[in-house]
Design a protein around this motif. Structure first.
Motif, PDB file in Angstrom:
ATOM      1  N   UNK A 126     -11.697  43.882  37.881  1.00  0.00           N
ATOM      2  CA  UNK A 126     -10.579  43.225  38.561  1.00  0.00           C
ATOM      3  C   UNK A 126      -9.650  44.268  39.176  1.00  0.00           C
ATOM      4  N   UNK A 127      -9.442  45.338  38.431  1.00  0.00           N
ATOM      5  CA  UNK A 127      -8.576  46.413  38.931  1.00  0.00           C
ATOM      6  C   UNK A 127      -9.191  47.050  40.170  1.00  0.00           C
ATOM      7  N   UNK A 128     -10.523  47.175  40.135  1.00  0.00           N
ATOM      8  CA  UNK A 128     -11.248  47.741  41.272  1.00  0.00           C
ATOM      9  C   UNK A 128     -11.032  46.883  42.523  1.00  0.00           C
ATOM     10  N   UNK A 129     -11.135  45.564  42.354  1.00  0.00           N
ATOM     11  CA  UNK A 129     -10.944  44.676  43.493  1.00  0.00           C
ATOM     12  C   UNK A 129      -9.500  44.715  43.980  1.00  0.00           C
ATOM     13  N   UNK A 130      -8.573  44.858  43.036  1.00  0.00           N
ATOM     14  CA  UNK A 130      -7.162  44.984  43.417  1.00  0.00           C
ATOM     15  C   UNK A 130      -6.972  46.211  44.307  1.00  0.00           C
ATOM     16  N   UNK A 131      -7.504  47.334  43.834  1.00  0.00           N
ATOM     17  CA  UNK A 131      -7.364  48.575  44.604  1.00  0.00           C
ATOM     18  C   UNK A 131      -8.042  48.458  45.963  1.00  0.00           C
ATOM     19  N   UNK A 132      -9.215  47.838  45.955  1.00  0.00           N
ATOM     20  CA  UNK A 132      -9.955  47.663  47.207  1.00  0.00           C
ATOM     21  C   UNK A 132      -9.125  46.846  48.188  1.00  0.00           C
ATOM     22  N   UNK A 133      -8.531  45.769  47.707  1.00  0.00           N
ATOM     23  CA  UNK A 133      -7.764  44.897  48.606  1.00  0.00           C
ATOM     24  C   UNK A 133      -6.489  45.594  49.084  1.00  0.00           C
ATOM     25  N   UNK A 134      -5.985  46.521  48.281  1.00  0.00           N
ATOM     26  CA  UNK A 134      -4.794  47.272  48.696  1.00  0.00           C
ATOM     27  C   UNK A 134      -5.148  48.358  49.714  1.00  0.00           C
ATOM     28  N   UNK A 135      -6.291  49.024  49.487  1.00  0.00           N
ATOM     29  CA  UNK A 135      -6.610  50.217  50.271  1.00  0.00           C
ATOM     30  C   UNK A 135      -7.392  49.947  51.550  1.00  0.00           C
ATOM     31  N   UNK A 136      -8.204  48.919  51.531  1.00  0.00           N
ATOM     32  CA  UNK A 136      -9.113  48.687  52.656  1.00  0.00           C
ATOM     33  C   UNK A 136      -8.361  47.929  53.756  1.00  0.00           C
TER      34      UNK A 136
END
Ligand SMILES: Nc1ncnc2c1ncn2[C@@H]1O[C@H](COP(=O)(O)OP(=O)(O)OP(=O)(O)O)[C@@H](O)[C@H]1O
Ligand SMILES: [Mg+2]
Lengths: 317, 244
Positions: A126-136
């Motif tokens: 979930x944290x990975x997807x959070x970071x992805x949605x923030x960074x991408x």
């Protein structure tokens, strides 16, 4: 299917009256009706998410601590497809398909990684997807999030009925699953995996099935969230706060039961009400404290949730 | 040959739990597996049922190799087992526990339920279907474990110290049940047991393990007279006539 639905209703007559009241509710013309409908819609969403979580954690004993990942992915894919100005149905299907892929991975992980380690892996996911949605930023616009095109707007009354229908469908679906071979396989995995294997249960197959069913349900709620909120930002969907609320609804209602999460909705209503009354400002931390206390009390005195008040000594699964 | 173990070897670090074990038996038999604590009996059962992967050797069931299969595939192949550390589904109703086993052969709920019902009657647990397994007494829980295994419709059933902790009357009842399963359901039985009365009165063939190796194989009569078995396991003051 129709016959099963009728049997289910007849076996649970207590739900008929509240259901009729809910169906008639939007027709009442009072000032605070918009507020009430919003309150109920948010509760319905959490009930549905709790039902989805319930399949993995309650039935199979797979403690998913990253459940917001399925929900958030569903919301993001839905809003991205809507921004291509495609039919809503395509958006919902694309979101579900993406979630199936993610769920397959989660299911495969759950075969190898157990208990607290599985919880940590889902949390990390979930944290990975959070970071992805923030960074991408090119795709997700980062922290600014995405906005639903105007053409898909719906009025509150329609949205309320969709949420109500979705909740009814979820509760019924969970009931059907619990009564089916799939449900029996799921609870067997929770109770004792080694014994289940020795009785011919294909652990990997059923864990992946549970993960996929659970994820598709969460994905549908994600799609609905987009239609209701009309925008998606990373912190609104991909944070542990969302997962925690889902878990609290399931715990307070009674995890591993079909009707428990329905009762768990009271905690969301309470939460929304308290927050509404207090507003922001210096007491904004209070709701968290209050439902923290409620959760602790429930776990201490009603470890099987509110549902155990009603069913006494009857079966827990 | 119905069932054949050849050259099974399994070590845990330096400890050889099973060393070059070979044995075989025919369909319909009741075979005993005895030996001192730590002899490697449970390890052999776990290897047969797929929970332990052997270092060497092969196991064949009806001519097909089953060593290396996952536990659920071994079960589907027709070999069921119960565990020494009695396992259960504590929070499931007794009926659903048996149902899990019945689903092994019947995907359809109605047929699986019917099968579960038959097995419950067979082991004499009728009337307790909706009780949670954890609320049953120990003897009933043993029967549940046996019934769940039988519900998978095995041709060969491995029982690891099923009789442990039973009173003498319970031993007699359980023994009757096993013989009935052997005769009416045609299940071949392979049993680990410390209660020698069970072994001597039920088995046609006994395998003795000691330090991971096969010490002797024979009929119960031959085994109680075997000098090496008496020395290693039964003890010098063992009175064979006592178990007749
Ligand atoms: N997973 C394991 N890891 C390490 N050693 C093991 C393991 N399982 C078994 N052993 C060792 O292998 C040997 C054989 O154990 P096993 O359980 O097969 O004996 P057993 O004949 O069933 O004994 P008992 O009569 O006490 O049940 C023992 O010395 C045991 O300590
Ligand atoms: Mg043992």
């Amino acid at each position: 299917m129709g016959g099963k639905a009728k049997d289910f209703l007849m076996g649970n007559k207590a739900v008929i009256v509240p259901l009729l009241i809910l169906i008639a509710l939007p027709l009442v013309q009072i000032d605070i009706m918009a507020f009430i409908l919003n309150l109920l819609i948010v509760s319905f969403m959490y009930v549905c998410l709790a039902q989805s979580w319930n399949i993995l954690a309650g039935f199979c004993g797979l403690l998913s601590m990253g459940h917001c990942a399925f929900f958030g992915l569903g919301a993001y894919i839905t809003i991205m497809v809507l921004n291509l100005h495609l039919n809503i149905v395509w958006a919902i299907l694309a979101a579900a398909a993406a979630n199936m892929a993610l769920a397959y991975i989660v299911g495969a992980i759950s075969v190898r990684v157990k208990d607290i380690f599985f919880a940590m892996v889902t949390l990390a996911l979930a944290q990975l997807l959070y970071n992805l949605s923030m960074q991408w930023v090119e795709v997700t616009r980062g922290p600014r999030g995405l906005i639903m095109p105007q053409i898909y707007m719906m009025d509150r009354q329609t949205l309320f009925y969709i949420a109500l229908a979705m909740t009814a469908l979820f509760v019924f679906a969970i009931h059907v699953i619990r009564e089916s071979r799939m449900g029996t396989m799921f609870v067997a995995l929770r109770e004792n995996e080694d014994l289940a294997k020795s009785l011919g249960v294909n652990v990997a197959k059923w864990k992946i099935a549970a993960s996929v069913v659970s994820a598709v349900m969460a994905s549908l709620v994600g799609s609905y969230y987009v239609l209701y909120i009309r925008s998606v930002q990373p912190p609104a969907v991909f944070t542990f706060n969302v997962t925690m609320k889902i878990m609290i609804v399931a715990f307070v209602g009674g995890k591993g039961t079909v009707k428990g999460p329905l009762l768990g909705a009271v905690i969301i209503i309470l939460d929304e009400l308290i927050r509404g009354w207090l507003g922001g400002g210096r007491y904004s931390g209070l709701p968290g404290i209050i439902y923290g206390i409620i959760l602790a009390l429930v776990i201490l005195f009603l470890p099987n949730g509110l549902i155990s008040i009603f069913r006494g000594r009857r079966k827990a699964a | 040959m119905f069932f054949e173990v050849s050259g099974i070897t399994k070590s845990y670090g330096g400890l050889v739990a099973n060393s070059d074990i070979s044995l075989e038996f025919e369909e319909g038999a009741i075979v005993g597996l005895i030996g001192p604590n730590g002899a490697g009996k449970s390890t052999l059962f776990k290897t047969i049922s797929g929970y332990v992967v052997p270092d060497r050797g092969r196991i064949a069931f009806r001519g097909a190799q089953i060593s290396g299969l996952a536990p659920h595939r071994v079960c589907k192949a027709g070999i069921a087992c119960t565990f020494q550390d009695a396992k259960s589904f504590p929070k499931l109703e007794m009926f659903e526990t048996i149902l899990v086993g019945a689903y092994c052969r019947h995907g359809n709920k109605r047929r699986a339920s019917a099968r579960a019902g038959e097995i419950i009657d067979f082991v004499g647990l009728g009337g307790k279907e909706s009780q949670m397994t954890e609320r049953l007494n120990m003897f009933d829980r043993k029967k549940v474990e046996l019934a769940a295994a039988l519900a998978t419709e095995p041709e060969l059933l491995l029982l690891d110290e099923l009789f442990a902790g039973c009173t003498p009357t319970e031993v007699v009842e359980l023994l009757k049940l096993l013989k009935k399963a052997n005769e009416t359901l045609g299940v071949t039985l392979f049993i680990i047991e410390h209660v020698l009365k069970v072994i001597m009165s039920a088995c046609q063939k006994v395998v003795v393990l000691d330090y991971g190796e096969v010490l002797d194989i024979g009929t119960p009569d031959e085994i109680v007279r075997s000098k090496k078995v008496v020395a290693a396991y039964l003890g010098e003051d063992y009175d064979a006539s006592q178990y007749k």
